[in-house]
Design a protein around this motif. Structure first.
Motif, short mmCIF file in Angstrom:
data_model
loop_
_atom_site.label_atom_id
_atom_site.label_comp_id
_atom_site.label_asym_id
_atom_site.label_seq_id
_atom_site.Cartn_x
_atom_site.Cartn_y
_atom_site.Cartn_z
N MET A 1 0.82 -1.32 -0.24
CA MET A 1 0.03 0.01 0.01
C MET A 1 0.79 1.28 0.09
SD MET A 1 -2.95 1.04 2.63
CE MET A 1 -1.97 0.87 4.26
N ALA A 2 0.61 2.24 -0.96
CA ALA A 2 1.19 3.37 -0.97
C ALA A 2 0.53 4.54 -0.93
CB ALA A 2 2.08 3.50 -2.14
N ILE A 3 0.65 5.39 0.32
CA ILE A 3 -0.18 6.41 0.38
C ILE A 3 -0.21 7.82 -0.63
CG2 ILE A 3 -0.57 8.43 2.15
CD1 ILE A 3 -1.52 5.66 3.10
N LYS A 4 -1.05 8.05 -1.15
CA LYS A 4 -0.97 9.04 -2.19
C LYS A 4 -1.94 10.43 -1.64
CE LYS A 4 -0.02 6.44 -5.89
NZ LYS A 4 -0.19 5.01 -5.14
N ALA A 5 -2.69 10.09 -0.51
CA ALA A 5 -3.36 11.45 -0.19
C ALA A 5 -3.36 11.32 1.28
CB ALA A 5 -4.78 11.61 -0.82
N ILE A 6 -3.37 12.66 1.93
CA ILE A 6 -3.39 12.66 3.56
C ILE A 6 -4.66 13.51 3.88
CG2 ILE A 6 -2.35 13.54 5.58
CD1 ILE A 6 0.46 12.95 4.03
N LEU A 7 -5.59 13.02 4.24
CA LEU A 7 -7.01 13.82 4.96
C LEU A 7 -6.85 14.12 6.47
CD1 LEU A 7 -9.94 14.42 4.27
CD2 LEU A 7 -10.42 12.12 4.99
N THR A 8 -6.81 15.35 6.83
CA THR A 8 -6.53 15.70 8.07
C THR A 8 -7.83 16.28 8.80
OG1 THR A 8 -4.99 16.86 9.83
CG2 THR A 8 -5.43 17.92 7.63
N ASP A 9 -7.98 16.23 10.02
CA ASP A 9 -9.05 16.52 11.02
C ASP A 9 -8.24 17.85 11.38
OD1 ASP A 9 -10.98 17.14 13.05
OD2 ASP A 9 -9.38 16.56 14.44
N ILE A 10 -9.26 18.89 11.98
CA ILE A 10 -8.39 20.19 12.44
C ILE A 10 -8.25 20.22 14.05
CG2 ILE A 10 -8.85 22.85 12.43
CD1 ILE A 10 -10.09 22.72 9.76
N VAL A 216 0.79 9.11 17.62
CA VAL A 216 1.92 9.82 17.69
C VAL A 216 1.55 11.30 18.52
CG1 VAL A 216 2.78 9.14 15.45
CG2 VAL A 216 1.29 11.19 15.51
N VAL A 217 2.47 11.80 19.18
CA VAL A 217 2.27 13.21 19.75
C VAL A 217 2.63 14.48 18.94
CG1 VAL A 217 2.57 12.04 22.06
CG2 VAL A 217 4.62 13.31 20.70
N SER A 218 3.07 14.21 17.84
CA SER A 218 3.26 15.16 16.92
C SER A 218 3.43 14.92 15.53
CB SER A 218 4.80 15.79 17.30
OG SER A 218 5.17 16.34 16.35
N PHE A 219 3.01 15.83 14.57
CA PHE A 219 3.08 15.58 13.17
C PHE A 219 4.50 15.25 12.53
CE2 PHE A 219 -0.80 17.27 12.74
CZ PHE A 219 -1.51 17.23 11.58
N ALA A 220 5.48 15.69 13.47
CA ALA A 220 7.27 15.28 13.20
C ALA A 220 7.33 13.79 13.02
CB ALA A 220 7.84 16.12 14.02
N GLN A 221 6.55 12.95 13.90
CA GLN A 221 6.58 11.86 14.06
C GLN A 221 5.92 10.76 13.00
OE1 GLN A 221 5.27 11.45 18.12
NE2 GLN A 221 7.06 10.62 18.70
N ILE A 222 5.06 11.55 11.99
CA ILE A 222 4.42 10.72 10.96
C ILE A 222 5.29 10.76 9.80
CG2 ILE A 222 2.31 10.78 9.71
CD1 ILE A 222 1.13 12.68 11.76
N ASP A 223 5.40 9.35 9.30
CA ASP A 223 5.95 9.43 7.84
C ASP A 223 5.01 8.58 6.91
OD1 ASP A 223 7.58 8.68 5.85
OD2 ASP A 223 9.03 7.65 6.71
N PRO A 224 4.37 9.34 5.90
CA PRO A 224 3.23 8.68 5.28
C PRO A 224 3.79 7.36 4.76
CG PRO A 224 3.12 11.00 4.93
CD PRO A 224 4.61 10.70 5.75
N ALA A 225 5.07 7.55 4.37
CA ALA A 225 5.72 6.31 3.40
C ALA A 225 5.39 4.85 4.42
CB ALA A 225 6.97 6.45 3.08
N THR A 226 5.47 4.90 5.58
CA THR A 226 5.34 3.66 6.49
C THR A 226 4.12 3.08 6.63
OG1 THR A 226 5.28 5.00 8.46
CG2 THR A 226 7.46 4.59 7.67
N PHE A 227 3.15 3.76 6.06
CA PHE A 227 1.66 3.28 6.27
C PHE A 227 1.32 2.08 4.83
CE2 PHE A 227 2.02 6.81 9.18
CZ PHE A 227 1.03 6.42 10.12
#
Length: 227
Positions: A1-10, A216-227
């Motif tokens: 699975m390769a992430i192409k789009a990111i959908l975020t809450d506010i 995660v506690v911060s966006f800095a910890q998110i790597d979309p390539a790992t999902f």
């Protein structure tokens, strides 16, 4: 699975809950009555006032009664689409007057900018109206971030805790659900997105644990390539 789009809450995800409850909601409560009185006959506002009458089963409610209903909905944080639309109109005046600036966490700003550079398509899904979403990012403390996003979704796409809403959004985005990563701080939203086959990541800035999802506690910890 390769992430192409990111959908975020506010709220609670890209932005502090306190900004919504301590700044935006009080501003709307203070300014909405006069705004409605001044603009009640304009088509866009009149349509929302009629929707309030329909939703509250008070078809004969006059403008003052509609204002009373709206203030009650604000107090109880009701996710009513006509309220969200009217709040957005009031907030727009505040942003344009320089009285409001959208709060976005610095780690969210940095990650969203980086992901945009890396080619991910970015989208927003919030219970606040699309107009309100655009104002938070377009007139934020970090400047105009609106150019980072490819689209916005609100409750007109469906409730945030229902699986079908995420299927509807995936169809609108144009990617299979499994190619979309959804970010939120609410476990019921993450559960619904996961049941729709989206990848999920929980923002837990207070250190809590949302079971069944990457935390995660911060966006800095998110790597979309790992999902």
């Amino acid at each position: 699975m390769a992430i192409k789009a990111i959908l975020t809450d506010i709220e609670g995800t890209t932005s502090a809950v306190s900004f919504v409850f301590d700044v935006l909601f009080p501003y709307a409560a203070a300014h909405l009555p006069d705004y409605v009185r001044q603009h009640a006959t304009e088509a866009e506002v009149a349509a929302q006032l009629q929707a309030v009458r329909n939703d509250s089963a008070e078809p004969q409610a006059d403008v003052e009664r509609v204002i009373e209903i709206l203030l009650g909905w604000i107090a109880e944080d009701r996710k009513a689409t006509p309220l969200k639309a009217l709040q957005g109109m009031v907030w727009q005046q505040g942003y344009l007057a320089g009285q409001l600036k959208g709060h976005v966490y610095p780690d969210a700003v940095e990650a969203l900018q980086r992901w945009h550079r890396e080619g991910y398509a970015l989208y927003v899904y919030s219970s606040g109206s699309i107009q309100a979403q655009k104002l938070i990012f377009g007139r934020s403390e970090a400047g105009d971030l609106s150019g980072l996003f490819s689209g916005y979704f609100d409750t007109t796409s469906g409730p945030k805790r229902e699986v079908q809403s995420y299927r509807t959004i995936a169809s609108a985005i144009g990617h299979p659900a499994q190619d979309i990563l959804f970010l939120s701080d609410i476990v019921q939203e993450l559960d619904a997105a996961g049941q729709a086959s989206m990848a999920t990541c929980a923002l837990v800035r207070d250190g809590a644990v949302l079971a069944g999802h990457t935390n995660v506690v911060s966006f800095a910890q998110i790597d979309p390539a790992t999902f």
